[in-house]
Design a protein around this motif. Structure first.
Motif, short mmCIF file in Angstrom:
data_model
loop_
_atom_site.label_atom_id
_atom_site.label_comp_id
_atom_site.label_asym_id
_atom_site.label_seq_id
_atom_site.Cartn_x
_atom_site.Cartn_y
_atom_site.Cartn_z
N ALA A 49 11.57 -3.30 -17.18
CA ALA A 49 10.69 -2.13 -17.06
C ALA A 49 10.75 -1.62 -15.63
N ASP A 50 11.08 -0.35 -15.49
CA ASP A 50 11.24 0.20 -14.15
C ASP A 50 11.02 1.71 -14.19
N LYS A 51 10.62 2.25 -13.04
CA LYS A 51 10.50 3.71 -12.92
C LYS A 51 11.90 4.33 -12.82
N VAL A 76 8.72 2.99 -16.89
CA VAL A 76 7.26 2.90 -16.71
C VAL A 76 6.91 3.20 -15.26
N ASP A 77 5.73 3.78 -15.09
CA ASP A 77 5.13 3.87 -13.76
C ASP A 77 3.93 2.93 -13.78
N VAL A 78 4.07 1.77 -13.13
CA VAL A 78 3.02 0.75 -13.24
C VAL A 78 1.70 1.18 -12.61
N SER A 79 1.73 2.23 -11.79
CA SER A 79 0.49 2.65 -11.13
C SER A 79 -0.36 3.56 -12.02
N ASN A 104 5.64 -9.45 -12.28
CA ASN A 104 5.28 -8.19 -11.61
C ASN A 104 6.08 -8.08 -10.32
N SER A 105 7.21 -7.37 -10.41
CA SER A 105 8.09 -7.25 -9.24
C SER A 105 8.20 -5.81 -8.73
N ALA A 106 7.67 -4.84 -9.49
CA ALA A 106 7.74 -3.44 -9.03
C ALA A 106 6.97 -3.34 -7.72
N ASN A 171 -0.38 -1.16 5.27
CA ASN A 171 -0.61 -0.85 3.85
C ASN A 171 0.08 -1.88 2.94
N TYR A 172 1.33 -2.18 3.26
CA TYR A 172 2.12 -3.14 2.47
C TYR A 172 1.49 -4.54 2.56
N ALA A 173 1.13 -4.95 3.79
CA ALA A 173 0.53 -6.28 3.98
C ALA A 173 -0.77 -6.40 3.19
N SER A 175 -1.62 -4.74 0.53
CA SER A 175 -1.34 -4.76 -0.92
C SER A 175 -0.86 -6.14 -1.36
N LYS A 176 -0.02 -6.77 -0.54
CA LYS A 176 0.56 -8.06 -0.93
C LYS A 176 -0.44 -9.20 -0.74
N ALA A 177 -1.36 -9.08 0.24
CA ALA A 177 -2.45 -10.05 0.36
C ALA A 177 -3.37 -9.89 -0.84
N ASP A 206 17.94 -10.70 1.19
CA ASP A 206 19.09 -9.82 1.36
C ASP A 206 19.15 -8.80 0.22
N THR A 207 18.52 -7.64 0.41
CA THR A 207 18.52 -6.55 -0.58
C THR A 207 18.69 -5.24 0.18
N PRO A 208 18.89 -4.13 -0.52
CA PRO A 208 19.02 -2.85 0.19
C PRO A 208 17.85 -2.54 1.11
P1 NAP Z 1 13.26 -2.53 -4.41
O1 NAP Z 1 14.73 -2.54 -4.19
O2 NAP Z 1 12.40 -1.80 -3.46
O3 NAP Z 1 13.01 -2.02 -5.90
C1 NAP Z 1 11.76 -1.97 -6.49
C2 NAP Z 1 11.94 -1.39 -7.88
O4 NAP Z 1 10.63 -1.04 -8.38
C3 NAP Z 1 12.78 -0.12 -7.86
O5 NAP Z 1 13.65 -0.07 -8.97
C4 NAP Z 1 11.71 0.95 -7.92
O6 NAP Z 1 12.16 2.17 -8.44
C5 NAP Z 1 10.69 0.30 -8.83
N1 NAP Z 1 9.41 0.95 -8.73
C6 NAP Z 1 8.88 1.58 -7.65
N2 NAP Z 1 7.70 2.10 -7.98
C7 NAP Z 1 7.48 1.80 -9.28
C8 NAP Z 1 6.43 2.10 -10.18
N3 NAP Z 1 5.36 2.81 -9.80
N4 NAP Z 1 6.52 1.65 -11.45
C9 NAP Z 1 7.61 0.94 -11.85
N5 NAP Z 1 8.64 0.64 -11.04
C10 NAP Z 1 8.56 1.07 -9.76
O7 NAP Z 1 12.70 -4.02 -4.53
P2 NAP Z 1 13.21 -5.42 -3.98
O8 NAP Z 1 13.53 -5.34 -2.53
O9 NAP Z 1 14.20 -6.03 -4.88
O10 NAP Z 1 11.80 -6.18 -4.12
C11 NAP Z 1 11.22 -6.50 -5.35
C12 NAP Z 1 9.80 -7.01 -5.08
O11 NAP Z 1 9.84 -8.06 -4.11
C13 NAP Z 1 8.87 -5.95 -4.50
O12 NAP Z 1 7.58 -6.12 -5.02
C14 NAP Z 1 8.89 -6.23 -3.01
O13 NAP Z 1 7.72 -5.80 -2.35
C15 NAP Z 1 8.99 -7.74 -3.02
N6 NAP Z 1 9.56 -8.30 -1.79
C16 NAP Z 1 10.81 -7.94 -1.37
C17 NAP Z 1 11.34 -8.49 -0.19
C18 NAP Z 1 12.72 -8.14 0.31
O14 NAP Z 1 13.11 -8.62 1.38
N7 NAP Z 1 13.47 -7.34 -0.42
C19 NAP Z 1 10.57 -9.40 0.56
C20 NAP Z 1 9.32 -9.74 0.10
C21 NAP Z 1 8.83 -9.19 -1.08
P3 NAP Z 1 12.66 3.32 -7.40
O15 NAP Z 1 14.06 2.93 -7.03
O16 NAP Z 1 12.58 4.57 -8.22
O17 NAP Z 1 11.70 3.31 -6.25
#
Ligand code: NAP
Length: 264
Positions: A49-51, A76-79, A104-106, A171-173, A175-177, A206-208
């Motif tokens: 499930a993803d936007k 889906v838009d989880v918000s 819940n990874s969005a 904001n991010y901190a 939300s995650k707390a 290691d992600t984009p």
């Molecule tokens: P990402 O590349 O930023 O991708 C997140 C995915 O969620 C994207 O496909 C995005 O779609 C989708 N999304 C955004 N808003 C959404 C919504 N309202 N409803 C449904 N889907 C939505 O993520 P990631 O880096 O792999 O990280 C995944 C999770 O791990 C996130 O929660 C992130 O905060 C957490 N995290 C990541 C890291 C890291 O180093 N990467 C570290 C700690 C925690 P769009 O492409 O359209 O935005």
């Protein structure tokens, strides 16, 4: 004798998550994709499930193929509560099964120093990362309870930033707390229904997303990391698989840090 052989074959092919249905939000992201792959390799049916429809398609194409595999994707838009309601209605129509594993990874980030941050930047991040986790978790738990599913597992992806904070990410901190507080409360409320709820705090993975972090900052954090490398999406996925499966059946309300030892 025939029965014995049949039993042996079944034992050999039974996987850890056979028969389970896993819903992975943000399933199109790098971490979400690795989670879908890890759960699918253990025999779970998967809802990606993803936007981002294109990203979800790429995840779908990456999953192991076989006659017994069941994978679907949903936009889906989880918000948005109406979008979350539509998601669960569609899953029910297509698979006639309630997800008993939810990841819940969005998530999104919209960085800026606090004094320059707009109300919109704050609201947007809280709405996806925290409210989105709440909406999906609430809808899934309500259905698991009404279907009397007794071994549900919710896994919420928080972040180490929710524990230690970060410049430019208030904001991010927050939300995650908040996801950790939500996780522990849900664990307490849902335990009597047999539903567990845990969180994972990844460190630098290691992600984009990492591409936007300046090289100087990354090498600074790598030096501080006892395991001396960035995490991989699979590192997060392995922890997720453990929490999703019965291997962690006596663990709830817990937070696992997947950081290579950073900020321990
Ligand atoms: P990402 O590349 O930023 O991708 C997140 C995915 O969620 C994207 O496909 C995005 O779609 C989708 N999304 C955004 N808003 C959404 C919504 N309202 N409803 C449904 N889907 C939505 O993520 P990631 O880096 O792999 O990280 C995944 C999770 O791990 C996130 O929660 C992130 O905060 C957490 N995290 C990541 C890291 C890291 O180093 N990467 C570290 C700690 C925690 P769009 O492409 O359209 O935005």
């Amino acid at each position: 004798m025939k029965n014995f052989i049949f039993h042996q074959v079944n034992m050999a092919s039974a996987k850890l998550l056979s028969g389970h249905l896993a819903l992975v939000t943000g399933g199109g992201s790098e971490i979400g994709k690795a989670v879908c792959q890890a759960l699918a390799c253990e025999g779970a049916k998967i809802v990606i499930a993803d936007k981002n429809e294109n990203a979800a398609k790429l995840t779908l194409q990456s999953l192991p193929q076989g006659e017994e595999n069941v994978y679907i994707m949903e936009v889906v838009d989880v918000s948005q509560s109406h979008s979350v309601t539509n998601l669960f209605t569609s899953i029910n129509q297509r698979l006639s099964q309630v997800p008993d594993i939810v990841v819940n990874s969005a998530g999104i980030a919209h960085d800026g120093l606090m004094n320059e941050m707009t109300e919109q930047m704050f609201d947007d991040v809280l709405n996806v990362n925290l409210k989105g986790t709440f909406l999906i978790t609430q809808a899934a738990c309500r259905l698991m309870i009404s279907e009397k599913i007794k071994n549900g597992s919710i896994v919420n992806i928080s972040s180490i930033i929710g524990k230690v904070g970060n410049i430019g990410q208030c904001n991010y901190a927050a939300s995650k707390a908040g996801v950790v507080g939500l996780t522990k409360s849900v664990a307490k409320e849902m335990a009597r229904h047999g539903i567990r709820c845990n969180a994972i705090m990844p460190g630098f993975i290691d992600t984009p997303v990492g591409v936007t972090i300046p090289e100087k900052v990354m090498s600074h954090f790598k030096k501080l990391t006892p395991l001396a490398r960035c995490g991989k999406p699979e590192d997060v996925a392995e922890a997720c698989l453990f929490l999703a499966s019965s291997k962690s059946k006596y663990i709830t309300g817990e937070v696992i840090e997947v950081t290579g030892g950073l900020f321990m």
